[in-house]
Design a protein around this motif. Structure first.
Motif, mmCIF file in Angstrom:
data_model
loop_
_atom_site.group_PDB
_atom_site.id
_atom_site.type_symbol
_atom_site.label_atom_id
_atom_site.label_comp_id
_atom_site.label_asym_id
_atom_site.label_seq_id
_atom_site.Cartn_x
_atom_site.Cartn_y
_atom_site.Cartn_z
ATOM 1 N N SER A 72 -4.852 4.790 -9.360
ATOM 2 C CA SER A 72 -5.678 3.848 -10.098
ATOM 3 C C SER A 72 -5.204 3.459 -11.228
ATOM 4 N N LYS A 73 -3.965 3.941 -12.185
ATOM 5 C CA LYS A 73 -3.457 2.981 -12.638
ATOM 6 C C LYS A 73 -2.236 2.324 -12.656
ATOM 7 N N LEU A 74 -1.544 2.344 -11.692
ATOM 8 C CA LEU A 74 -1.150 2.109 -10.785
ATOM 9 C C LEU A 74 -1.478 0.204 -9.867
ATOM 10 N N VAL A 75 -2.905 1.296 -9.755
ATOM 11 C CA VAL A 75 -3.615 0.206 -8.555
ATOM 12 C C VAL A 75 -3.925 -1.237 -10.002
ATOM 13 N N ILE A 86 0.757 -1.139 -0.331
ATOM 14 C CA ILE A 86 -0.153 0.231 0.108
ATOM 15 C C ILE A 86 1.049 1.367 0.428
ATOM 16 N N ALA A 87 1.897 1.329 0.696
ATOM 17 C CA ALA A 87 3.008 2.645 0.722
ATOM 18 C C ALA A 87 3.288 2.561 -0.274
ATOM 19 N N ASN A 88 3.536 1.587 -0.595
ATOM 20 C CA ASN A 88 4.337 1.805 -2.091
ATOM 21 C C ASN A 88 3.432 2.430 -3.526
ATOM 22 N N LEU A 89 2.515 2.139 -3.576
ATOM 23 C CA LEU A 89 0.874 2.578 -4.765
ATOM 24 C C LEU A 89 1.770 3.892 -4.572
ATOM 25 N N TYR A 90 1.359 3.945 -3.049
ATOM 26 C CA TYR A 90 1.258 5.196 -2.585
ATOM 27 C C TYR A 90 2.150 6.376 -2.996
ATOM 28 N N GLN A 91 3.209 6.350 -2.773
ATOM 29 C CA GLN A 91 4.580 6.595 -2.751
ATOM 30 C C GLN A 91 4.793 6.984 -4.149
ATOM 31 N N ALA A 95 -8.955 4.359 -4.987
ATOM 32 C CA ALA A 95 -8.428 3.497 -5.736
ATOM 33 C C ALA A 95 -9.091 2.614 -6.745
ATOM 34 N N LEU A 96 -8.584 1.282 -5.466
ATOM 35 C CA LEU A 96 -9.517 0.017 -5.873
ATOM 36 C C LEU A 96 -10.218 -0.053 -6.122
#
Length: 351
Positions: free
Chosen positions: A91-94, A76-81, A126-127
Motif C-alpha cells: 500500500s505504501k509503495l502504491v 505491477i510485477a515490480n510493485l508486487y516484488q 492496495a490501490l
C-alpha cells in the motif's frame, strides 16, 4: 457546453495533480448539508436514485489483466516484488507510485476483476485501499466546507485546505459528484432549499479551482479558468487580459496619460497556452482510452477546448493583426492538435 466545461475542468485538475482520473471503487452516498437547508422535500425514492448516480463511464471493462500492455504489467510485477508479500508495504509503495501511474493502468486496476493473477489482485487491492482512503478524506473536507456556516469562514477553510494540499483529485471528484446530485435535485424539486445547496456547492467549486489555479502552470490555469466560464463575453475579456500585452499607461486624476517605465508584457505566453490546449486534448484521449469516458463525452470535452482555442485565435488576430507572426505561430501550434496528420496521433489515440 456547460456539461463539457465542468467535465474538462475536473479532468484537467485531476491530471495536473496526480496524472490520473480516479473513479470510486465503492460508491459513496453524496454528502448532505442539512444544516444549510430548511425543509427538504425529496422523497425516499428520489434520494435512493440520486445515491446511485455516478460520473459518466464507458460501458467497457478495462480491468482484464489480459489487456495490460507489457510496461503496465512490468509496473505491477515490480510493485508486487518490492512488497515481498506484505500488504502494508505494498500500500505504501502504491501510494508513492500513484503520481507516476498512467490513467489507463489505474482504470484497469480499479475495475472488477475475476480470476486474475496474484500480482494483479494484490496491487489492485492496495490501490483501492489507498484511493478509498483518499475519497473518505475528501468527503470529510467537503463536509467541513458545507458546515462552515457563513461565507467568510468557508473561504478561510478553503484557503487552509489548499495550503495543506487537500484540494486534490479525490476532493474534486467528490465535489463534482455532489454538484451533479444537487443539480438533479434542483431540477426534480425546484424548491429554494435545493437551489441554495446547489449555489453553495458552485461557490465551493469556483473558490477551490481558483486556489488550485494559483499553483499550476499559467497556461493550464488560464485554460481551466476559461473552461469554467459560461459567458463568451467574459471569456473574451479574460483572453484579452492574459494573452495580449498589458498597457503600461495610466490615466492621472486630471485626465493626463502617464507612461510607465518598462515594456508591455503578456501574462500568459501563447506557447504556454498552446501547450496547455494540446496537453488537455491528449489527457482527454487518455481518459477515453482508459475507459473512464465514452466517445461522445470525450468528443464534447474536446469540442469545449476547441471552442476556447477558436476564441483565443480571434482575440490574437484582433490585437496583433491577421498577418502577424503571433497569429501564425499560434495557428501553427494548434494545427497538429485539431488537425493531426496521422490517425495514430496522440491527439486522437492518446498516449
Amino acid at each position: 457546453m456547460r456539461v463539457s466545461i465542468t467535465l474538462v475542468s475536473a479532468v484537467l485538475l485531476a491530471l495536473e495533480n496526480t496524472s490520473a482520473w480516479l473513479t470510486p471503487h465503492v460508491s459513496p452516498s453524496p454528502i448532505r448539508a442539512r444544516s444549510w437547508e430548511t425543509s427538504p422535500t425529496c422523497s425516499r425514492t428520489k434520494q435512493e436514485q440520486r445515491r446511485n448516480r455516478r460520473l459518466l463511464m464507458a460501458d467497457v471493462d478495462t480491468g482484464d489483466d489480459s489487456t495490460l500492455a507489457d510496461e503496465e504489467w512490468s509496473v505491477i510485477a515490480n510493485l508486487y516484488q518490492q512488497a515481498a508479500g506484505n500488504p502494508s508495504t505494498l500500500s505504501k509503495l502504491v501510494l508513492e507510485a500513484l503520481p507516476t501511474l498512467n490513467p489507463s493502468l489505474i482504470m484497469k486496476l480499479r475495475g472488477a476483476i475475476l480470476d486474475s493473477r496474484d500480482e494483479f489482485v494484490a496491487v489492485q487491492n492496495a490501490l483501492n485501499s489507498v484511493l478509498d482512503a483518499r475519497l473518505a478524506g475528501a468527503r470529510d473536507v467537503l463536509f467541513e466546507f458545507l458546515n462552515a456556516g457563513e461565507i467568510r469562514k468557508l473561504d478561510s477553510l478553503i484557503g487552509k485546505a489548499a495550503r495543506d494540499g487537500k484540494l486534490d483529485v479525490a476532493f474534486f471528484q467528490v465535489l463534482n459528484m455532489n454538484l451533479q446530485d444537487a443539480s438533479q435535485e434542483q431540477a426534480d424539486d425546484g424548491d429554494e432549499n435545493t437551489a441554495n445547496r446547489f449555489q453553495i456547492l458552485q461557490h465551493i467549486y469556483t473558490r477551490c479551482q481558483e486556489e488550485v489555479e494559483k499553483t499550476i502552470p499559467p497556461g493550464v490555469a488560464l485554460l481551466n479558468k476559461l473552461l469554467r466560464t459560461d459567458s463568451p463575453s467574459i471569456r473574451s475579456n479574460q483572453l484579452v487580459h492574459y494573452l495580449c500585452p498589458q498597457s503600461n499607461v495610466i490615466t492621472a486624476p486630471d485626465g493626463k496619460e502617464v507612461k510607465l517605465e518598462g515594456r508591455e508584457k503578456i501574462l500568459v505566453s501563447h506557447a504556454d497556452f498552446v501547450g496547455a490546449i494540446g496537453n488537455a486534448v491528449i489527457q482527454i484521449r487518455n481518459v477515453e482510452k482508459a475507459g473512464a469516458a465514452n466517445r461522445e463525452v470525450s468528443a464534447n470535452m474536446v469540442e469545449a477546448v476547441r471552442t476556447v482555442a477558436k476564441e483565443a485565435r480571434v482575440t490574437i488576430a484582433d490585437k496583433f493583426g491577421v498577418e502577424s507572426k503571433e497569429l501564425q505561430d499560434f495557428e501553427a501550434g494548434l494545427m497538429p492538435v485539431f488537425r493531426p496528420s496521422s490517425p495514430e496521433s496522440s491527439y486522437i489515440k492518446g498516449e
